[in-house]
Design a protein around this motif. Structure first.
Motif, PDB file in Angstrom:
ATOM      1  N   ASN A 225       0.824  -1.209   0.000  1.00 17.13           N
ATOM      2  CA  ASN A 225       0.000   0.000   0.000  1.00 17.13           C
ATOM      3  C   ASN A 225       0.858   1.259   0.000  1.00 17.13           C
ATOM      4  OD1 ASN A 225      -1.523  -2.269   0.978  1.00 17.13           O
ATOM      5  ND2 ASN A 225      -3.134  -0.855   1.579  1.00 17.13           N
ATOM      6  N   VAL A 226       1.915   1.241   0.830  1.00 18.27           N
ATOM      7  CA  VAL A 226       2.797   2.402   0.921  1.00 18.27           C
ATOM      8  C   VAL A 226       3.529   2.620  -0.400  1.00 18.27           C
ATOM      9  CG1 VAL A 226       4.708   3.453   2.195  1.00 18.27           C
ATOM     10  CG2 VAL A 226       3.106   1.950   3.378  1.00 18.27           C
ATOM     11  N   LEU A 227       3.929   1.535  -1.048  1.00 18.88           N
ATOM     12  CA  LEU A 227       4.603   1.636  -2.331  1.00 18.88           C
ATOM     13  C   LEU A 227       3.685   2.278  -3.371  1.00 18.88           C
ATOM     14  CD1 LEU A 227       6.917   1.068  -4.284  1.00 18.88           C
ATOM     15  CD2 LEU A 227       6.080  -1.293  -4.498  1.00 18.88           C
ATOM     16  N   ILE A 228       2.440   1.842  -3.421  1.00 16.59           N
ATOM     17  CA  ILE A 228       1.486   2.420  -4.377  1.00 16.59           C
ATOM     18  C   ILE A 228       1.229   3.891  -4.066  1.00 16.59           C
ATOM     19  CG2 ILE A 228      -0.909   2.329  -5.185  1.00 16.59           C
ATOM     20  CD1 ILE A 228      -0.801  -0.721  -4.712  1.00 16.59           C
ATOM     21  N   GLU A 229       1.037   4.200  -2.788  1.00 15.89           N
ATOM     22  CA  GLU A 229       0.788   5.584  -2.385  1.00 15.89           C
ATOM     23  C   GLU A 229       1.967   6.483  -2.767  1.00 15.89           C
ATOM     24  OE1 GLU A 229      -0.135   8.165   1.708  1.00 15.89           O
ATOM     25  OE2 GLU A 229       0.258   6.002   1.810  1.00 15.89           O
ATOM     26  N   SER A 230       3.182   6.003  -2.513  1.00 14.99           N
ATOM     27  CA  SER A 230       4.376   6.782  -2.853  1.00 14.99           C
ATOM     28  C   SER A 230       4.486   6.982  -4.356  1.00 14.99           C
ATOM     29  CB  SER A 230       5.633   6.080  -2.325  1.00 14.99           C
ATOM     30  OG  SER A 230       5.579   5.907  -0.938  1.00 14.99           O
ATOM     31  N   PHE A 231       4.228   5.928  -5.104  1.00 16.25           N
ATOM     32  CA  PHE A 231       4.307   6.018  -6.559  1.00 16.25           C
ATOM     33  C   PHE A 231       3.277   7.009  -7.105  1.00 16.25           C
ATOM     34  CE2 PHE A 231       2.971   4.720 -10.805  1.00 16.25           C
ATOM     35  CZ  PHE A 231       4.189   4.698 -11.470  1.00 16.25           C
ATOM     36  N   GLU A 232       2.058   6.939  -6.603  1.00 14.32           N
ATOM     37  CA  GLU A 232       1.011   7.845  -7.089  1.00 14.32           C
ATOM     38  C   GLU A 232       1.367   9.300  -6.808  1.00 14.32           C
ATOM     39  OE1 GLU A 232      -3.014   5.117  -6.964  1.00 14.32           O
ATOM     40  OE2 GLU A 232      -2.405   6.155  -5.133  1.00 14.32           O
ATOM     41  N   GLU A 233       2.004   9.549  -5.665  1.00 14.53           N
ATOM     42  CA  GLU A 233       2.432  10.914  -5.359  1.00 14.53           C
ATOM     43  C   GLU A 233       3.586  11.344  -6.266  1.00 14.53           C
ATOM     44  OE1 GLU A 233       1.858  14.455  -3.418  1.00 14.53           O
ATOM     45  OE2 GLU A 233       0.656  12.617  -3.259  1.00 14.53           O
ATOM     46  N   LEU A 234       4.513  10.442  -6.530  1.00 17.27           N
ATOM     47  CA  LEU A 234       5.630  10.761  -7.422  1.00 17.27           C
ATOM     48  C   LEU A 234       5.167  11.018  -8.850  1.00 17.27           C
ATOM     49  CD1 LEU A 234       8.179   8.158  -6.053  1.00 17.27           C
ATOM     50  CD2 LEU A 234       8.580  10.624  -6.148  1.00 17.27           C
ATOM     51  N   ARG A 235       4.088  10.378  -9.232  1.00 18.25           N
ATOM     52  CA  ARG A 235       3.564  10.565 -10.592  1.00 18.25           C
ATOM     53  C   ARG A 235       3.108  12.000 -10.836  1.00 18.25           C
ATOM     54  NH1 ARG A 235       2.641   9.372 -15.168  1.00 18.25           N
ATOM     55  NH2 ARG A 235       0.494   8.577 -15.218  1.00 18.25           N
ATOM     56  N   LYS A 236       2.863  12.734  -9.777  1.00 14.44           N
ATOM     57  CA  LYS A 236       2.490  14.135  -9.947  1.00 14.44           C
ATOM     58  C   LYS A 236       3.671  14.982 -10.409  1.00 14.44           C
ATOM     59  CE  LYS A 236      -1.001  13.787  -6.283  1.00 14.44           C
ATOM     60  NZ  LYS A 236      -1.412  14.225  -4.914  1.00 14.44           N
ATOM     61  N   LYS A 237       4.899  14.438 -10.203  1.00 13.54           N
ATOM     62  CA  LYS A 237       6.113  15.157 -10.596  1.00 13.54           C
ATOM     63  C   LYS A 237       6.825  14.519 -11.783  1.00 13.54           C
ATOM     64  CE  LYS A 237       8.909  16.476  -7.323  1.00 13.54           C
ATOM     65  NZ  LYS A 237       9.777  16.462  -6.115  1.00 13.54           N
ATOM     66  N   TYR A 238       6.651  13.199 -11.933  1.00 12.70           N
ATOM     67  CA  TYR A 238       7.420  12.474 -12.952  1.00 12.70           C
ATOM     68  C   TYR A 238       6.467  11.698 -13.872  1.00 12.70           C
ATOM     69  CZ  TYR A 238      11.129  13.453  -9.593  1.00 12.70           C
ATOM     70  OH  TYR A 238      11.995  14.080  -8.728  1.00 12.70           O
ATOM     71  N   GLU A 239       6.506  12.043 -15.128  1.00 15.26           N
ATOM     72  CA  GLU A 239       5.623  11.390 -16.103  1.00 15.26           C
ATOM     73  C   GLU A 239       6.185  10.056 -16.597  1.00 15.26           C
ATOM     74  OE1 GLU A 239       2.621  12.119 -17.358  1.00 15.26           O
ATOM     75  OE2 GLU A 239       2.401  13.810 -15.971  1.00 15.26           O
ATOM     76  N   HIS A 240       7.485   9.889 -16.464  1.00 13.02           N
ATOM     77  CA  HIS A 240       8.159   8.787 -17.150  1.00 13.02           C
ATOM     78  C   HIS A 240       8.419   7.579 -16.238  1.00 13.02           C
ATOM     79  CE1 HIS A 240      11.319  10.797 -14.973  1.00 13.02           C
ATOM     80  NE2 HIS A 240      12.218   9.886 -15.311  1.00 13.02           N
ATOM     81  N   ILE A 241       7.708   7.452 -15.131  1.00 12.91           N
ATOM     82  CA  ILE A 241       7.942   6.323 -14.226  1.00 12.91           C
ATOM     83  C   ILE A 241       6.811   5.305 -14.332  1.00 12.91           C
ATOM     84  CG2 ILE A 241       9.359   7.680 -12.642  1.00 12.91           C
ATOM     85  CD1 ILE A 241       6.920   7.890 -10.788  1.00 12.91           C
ATOM     86  N   TYR A 242       7.158   4.040 -14.046  1.00 12.07           N
ATOM     87  CA  TYR A 242       6.194   2.938 -14.124  1.00 12.07           C
ATOM     88  C   TYR A 242       6.372   2.030 -12.912  1.00 12.07           C
ATOM     89  CZ  TYR A 242       5.686   4.378 -18.966  1.00 12.07           C
ATOM     90  OH  TYR A 242       5.442   5.124 -20.111  1.00 12.07           O
ATOM     91  N   LEU A 243       5.257   1.475 -12.439  1.00 11.40           N
ATOM     92  CA  LEU A 243       5.286   0.535 -11.320  1.00 11.40           C
ATOM     93  C   LEU A 243       4.718  -0.796 -11.775  1.00 11.40           C
ATOM     94  CD1 LEU A 243       5.708  -0.094  -8.284  1.00 11.40           C
ATOM     95  CD2 LEU A 243       3.397   0.800  -7.874  1.00 11.40           C
ATOM     96  N   ILE A 244       5.530  -1.844 -11.675  1.00 10.34           N
ATOM     97  CA  ILE A 244       5.112  -3.193 -12.053  1.00 10.34           C
ATOM     98  C   ILE A 244       4.919  -4.007 -10.787  1.00 10.34           C
ATOM     99  CG2 ILE A 244       5.750  -5.302 -13.287  1.00 10.34           C
ATOM    100  CD1 ILE A 244       7.564  -2.242 -14.293  1.00 10.34           C
TER     101      ILE A 244
END
Length: 383
Positions: A225-244
Motif C-alpha cells: 500500500n505504501v509503495l502504491i501511495e508513494s508512486f502515485e504521489e511521485l507521478r504528480k512530478k514524474y511522467e516517465h515512471i512505471y510501477l510493475i
C-alpha cells in the motif's frame, strides 16, 4: 558427510507460493544433489495426493484447515493425520528440519522428532509478529505466537535463523539461535530470456522511462500500500515512471482500484517470468515491515536491479553498504517516497549499485554455502 534421510517440515509448500516454501524447496534440492534423501511434510493441497514424489523428494501432505487465506494453516487432528504420521515413522529418518516455530504443523514436527528420538533443528524466518492490520486480530496473533513458541521450546533444543536479524528477533522469545542458514540463490538455476506475447506487450511502455518493480505476496506487512501511495504521489512530478506489481493476496483489490495506466499489475507469475521481468526493470522496491531474508531481493540482485528495501531481515546483510542499494529505516511513506525519488533522479547510482549487488550476491549467498553450514549443524548435533 555421510548421506542422510532428511525430513523437512514446512507449514506450506509448493505450489503454494511464499518465501518459506521456496527456501524449503531449494534446501531440499541442494541436499538431493549431494546424495541425501529428502522428505517434505506440509499441508494438504487440493488436487495433490497425500503422499507423492516431486522432483526427487517424497512429499507428505497432511489434512489442514486453511485460515486467513492460507496464512495460518491448522493441522487437523483426525484419523488421516494419525495414519500419515504412522507411515512417516517407517521412513528411517536421520534428521529433521522444522521451518518456522509457530505453526501447528511445526509444533507437530518438533513433537514427532522428539518422540522418535530424531535430532532436529528449527529455523526461524521472521523478524516481527505477523500483522493483519486489525488491532484485535494482531493482539490474538501475538498471544497465539507466544503460546506456540513456549510449547515448541519444550521439544526443541537447537534453533537456527535465515539472517542475523532473525537471530535478534528470536531473543524476543528467550531463544538464542546457534547459527545462520542464509536464504540464498543458485545462479545456475536462472536463465534469462526475452519476454514474449502478452507480457512483452504489457511491459513495452517501460522502455521509455524508469521502471520500479515489486514481487511477492500482496499483504500489508510487505508495504504494498505504501509503495502504491508513494508512486502515485511521485507521478504528480514524474511522467516517465512505471510501477510493475507481481503477486497475489488480499490487497489485490487495492491494486485494481488504483486508476493509473503507469501501474502495471501482472498478478502471479512463474519464477521464470519473474526473473525475465526483473531483468527488464530498473528498480526493485520491497518496503516490508517484516522479513526473514527475501528471495525476491536476492533475485533482484541477480538480475541487476537497483534495490530499495527496509532494514528488516537478511536484506541489510546483503546490502550492508549504500554502494549495494538503499536500506530505509522503515516503510513509512516519507522514507519510501524519498528513496524512490533519489533513484529516479540518479541513473548512474541505479547502474553502479545494481552491478555491485550482483557481484556480492553471487559471491556470498548461494545454496551451496547454505547447505555447507547446514551439514556442519547436522554433524554437530548428531555427534
Amino acid at each position: 558427510m555421510k548421506n542422510k534421510t532428511i525430513c523437512i517440515f514446512s507449514a506450506q509448500y509448493l505450489p503454494h507460493m511464499g518465501g518459506v516454501e521456496r527456501y524449503t524447496y531449494n534446501i531440499a534440492k541442494e541436499c538431493i544433489r549431494r546424495g541425501h534423501q529428502v522428505i517434505v511434510v506440509t499441508s494438504a493441497c487440493e488436487g495433490v495426493d497425500d503422499i507423492s514424489v516431486e522432483q526427487g523428494m517424497k512429499v507428505y501432505r497432511f489434512p489442514s484447515f486453511q485460515l486467513m487465506n492460507g496464512r495460518l494453516p491448522i493441522l487437523k487432528n483426525n484419523r488421516q493425520t494419525r495414519q500419515l504420521f504412522d507411515v512417516l515413522k517407517q521412513e528411517q529418518i536421520d534428521f529433521c528440519i522444522v521451518n518456522t516455530r509457530f505453526y501447528f504443523l511445526s509444533l507437530a514436527g518438533m513433537k514427532f522428532a522428539d518422540e522418535n528420538h530424531i535430532p532436529f533443528i528449527t529455523i526461524e524466518h521472521g523478524t516481527a509478529y505477523l500483522t493483519f492490520n486489525n488491532i484485535l486480530l494482531d493482539f490474538i496473533e501475538r498471544k497465539y505466537e507466544r503460546a506456540m513458541t513456549r510449547k515448541g521450546k519444550k521439544y526443541c533444543q537447537h534453533y537456527y535463523d535465515v539472517s542475523e536479524f532473525s537471530r535478534q528477533w528470536l531473543r524476543e522469545f528467550g531463544i538464542e539461535g546457534e547459527g545462520v542458514l542464509y536464504n540464498s540463490i543458485n545462479p545456475d538455476d536462472y536463465h534469462i530470456s526475452e519476454l514474449t506475447g502478452e507480457l512483452k506487450e504489457k511491459l513495452a511502455p517501460i522502455e521509455n522511462g524508469v521502471s520500479i518493480a515489486y514481487t511477492g505476496r500482496l499483504i500489508p506487512e510487505k508495504g504494498v500500500n505504501v509503495l502504491i501511495e508513494s508512486f502515485e504521489e511521485l507521478r504528480k512530478k514524474y511522467e516517465h515512471i512505471y510501477l510493475i506489481l507481481m503477486g497475489e493476496g488480499p490487497l489485490e483489490s487495492d491494486i485494481l482500484n488504483a486508476h493509473d495506466d503507469h501501474i502495471i499489475y501482472l498478478g502471479r507469475q512463474s519464477n521464470k517470468d519473474v526473473i525475465n521481468i526483473l531483468n527488464k526493470v530498473d528498480v526493485f522496491c520491497l518496503p516490508s515491515r517484516s522479513e526473514g531474508f527475501s528471495t525476491s531481493v536476492l533475485e533482484a540482485a541477480l538480475t541487476k536491479c537497483c534495490i530499495i528495501t527496509t532494514a528488516r531481515g537478511g536484506s541489510k546483510e546483503l546490502i550492508n553498504n549504500p554502494q549495494y542499494g538503499l536500506i530505509i529505516q522503515n516503510n513509512d511513506f516519507h522514507y519510501v517516497y524519498e528513496a524512490l525519488e533519489n533513484v529516479i533522479n540518479d541513473a548512474n547510482y541505479r547502474k553502479t549499485s545494481a552491478n555491485n549487488v550482483y557481484k556480492r550476491v553471487i559471491e556470498n549467498f548461494t545454496w551451496k554455502q547454505c547447505v555447507d553450514e547446514l551439514e556442519k549443524a547436522m554433524n554437530s548435533i548428531i555427534e
